[in-house]
Scaffold this motif. Structure first.
Motif, mmCIF file in Angstrom:
data_model
loop_
_atom_site.group_PDB
_atom_site.id
_atom_site.type_symbol
_atom_site.label_atom_id
_atom_site.label_comp_id
_atom_site.label_asym_id
_atom_site.label_seq_id
_atom_site.Cartn_x
_atom_site.Cartn_y
_atom_site.Cartn_z
ATOM 1 N N SER A 30 0.902 -1.300 0.029
ATOM 2 C CA SER A 30 0.124 -0.021 -0.110
ATOM 3 C C SER A 30 1.093 1.080 -0.002
ATOM 4 O O SER A 30 1.726 1.419 -0.825
ATOM 5 C CB SER A 30 -0.953 -0.096 1.150
ATOM 6 N N ASN A 31 0.928 2.267 1.060
ATOM 7 C CA ASN A 31 1.449 3.389 1.083
ATOM 8 C C ASN A 31 2.885 3.162 2.015
ATOM 9 O O ASN A 31 3.332 4.436 2.243
ATOM 10 C CB ASN A 31 0.616 4.564 1.570
ATOM 11 N N ARG A 52 9.986 3.998 -1.726
ATOM 12 C CA ARG A 52 8.565 4.064 -1.438
ATOM 13 C C ARG A 52 7.606 3.280 -2.288
ATOM 14 O O ARG A 52 8.165 2.970 -3.602
ATOM 15 C CB ARG A 52 8.239 5.657 -1.827
ATOM 16 N N TRP A 53 6.617 2.667 -1.811
ATOM 17 C CA TRP A 53 5.829 1.606 -2.473
ATOM 18 C C TRP A 53 4.839 2.224 -3.614
ATOM 19 O O TRP A 53 4.848 1.982 -4.672
ATOM 20 C CB TRP A 53 4.883 0.890 -1.499
ATOM 21 N N SER A 54 4.289 3.789 -3.247
ATOM 22 C CA SER A 54 3.194 4.095 -4.273
ATOM 23 C C SER A 54 3.693 5.335 -4.812
ATOM 24 O O SER A 54 2.959 5.872 -5.443
ATOM 25 C CB SER A 54 1.985 4.392 -3.320
ATOM 26 N N SER A 55 5.060 6.001 -4.753
ATOM 27 C CA SER A 55 5.460 6.997 -5.404
ATOM 28 C C SER A 55 6.777 6.754 -5.871
ATOM 29 O O SER A 55 7.550 5.853 -5.387
ATOM 30 C CB SER A 55 5.017 8.141 -4.553
ATOM 31 N N ILE A 56 7.565 7.716 -6.310
ATOM 32 C CA ILE A 56 8.812 7.582 -6.549
ATOM 33 C C ILE A 56 9.726 8.025 -5.516
ATOM 34 O O ILE A 56 9.466 8.857 -4.847
ATOM 35 C CB ILE A 56 9.273 8.517 -7.826
ATOM 36 N N GLY A 57 10.762 7.178 -5.327
ATOM 37 C CA GLY A 57 11.674 7.536 -4.252
ATOM 38 C C GLY A 57 12.352 6.537 -3.699
ATOM 39 O O GLY A 57 11.680 5.568 -3.111
ATOM 40 N N THR A 58 13.611 6.512 -3.543
ATOM 41 C CA THR A 58 14.615 5.578 -2.895
ATOM 42 C C THR A 58 15.643 6.216 -2.190
ATOM 43 O O THR A 58 16.026 7.306 -2.351
ATOM 44 C CB THR A 58 15.197 4.795 -4.082
ATOM 45 N N ASN A 74 4.949 -3.962 -8.246
ATOM 46 C CA ASN A 74 3.723 -3.877 -7.330
ATOM 47 C C ASN A 74 2.800 -5.269 -7.746
ATOM 48 O O ASN A 74 1.956 -5.525 -6.758
ATOM 49 C CB ASN A 74 3.056 -2.511 -8.015
#
Length: 122
Positions: A30-31, A52-58, A74
């Protein structure tokens, strides 16, 4: 509540590659933010990477930047850690966990998996 299970650890020679998986069950990511940590014998558990699972970001710890890649699928509800150019000092038990923010501290994560051993030999 989400349960996590790591897999893919093993024995590899220095300079080699290994891929780890972190699969979720019970609830989708999820989020969440999903993080990878590692713990070598006699050392504290340290942050390795997070996504991040639901948006860009590492995020990555400096020691693995350029060698490790964290990514997600996903559809499979799975987060992966591709580890290249492995070094002896990468030897540790690797854990995944979930958090709510993209952070590099152990306290920001919970629902730890059981861990998977990665051993790098010379």
């Amino acid at each position: 509540q989400v349960q996590l299970r790591e897999s893919g650890g093993g024995l590899v020679q220095a300079g080699g590659s290994l891929g780890l998986s972190c699969a979720a069950s019970g609830r989708a990511f999820s989020n969440y933010v999903v993080g990878w940590f590692r713990q070598a014998p006699g050392k504290e558990r340290e942050f390795v990477a997070a996504i991040r699972w639901s948006s860009i970001g590492t995020a990555y710890v400096d020691s693995v930047k350029g060698r490790f890649t964290i990514f997600r699928d996903n559809a499979k509800n799975t987060v992966y850690l591709q580890m290249n150019s492995l070094k002896l000092e990468d030897t540790a038990v690797y854990y995944c966990a979930v958090g709510s923010v993209l952070a590099g501290t152990r306290e920001a994560y919970s629902n730890w998996g059981q861990g998977t051993q990665v051993t790098v030999s010379s």
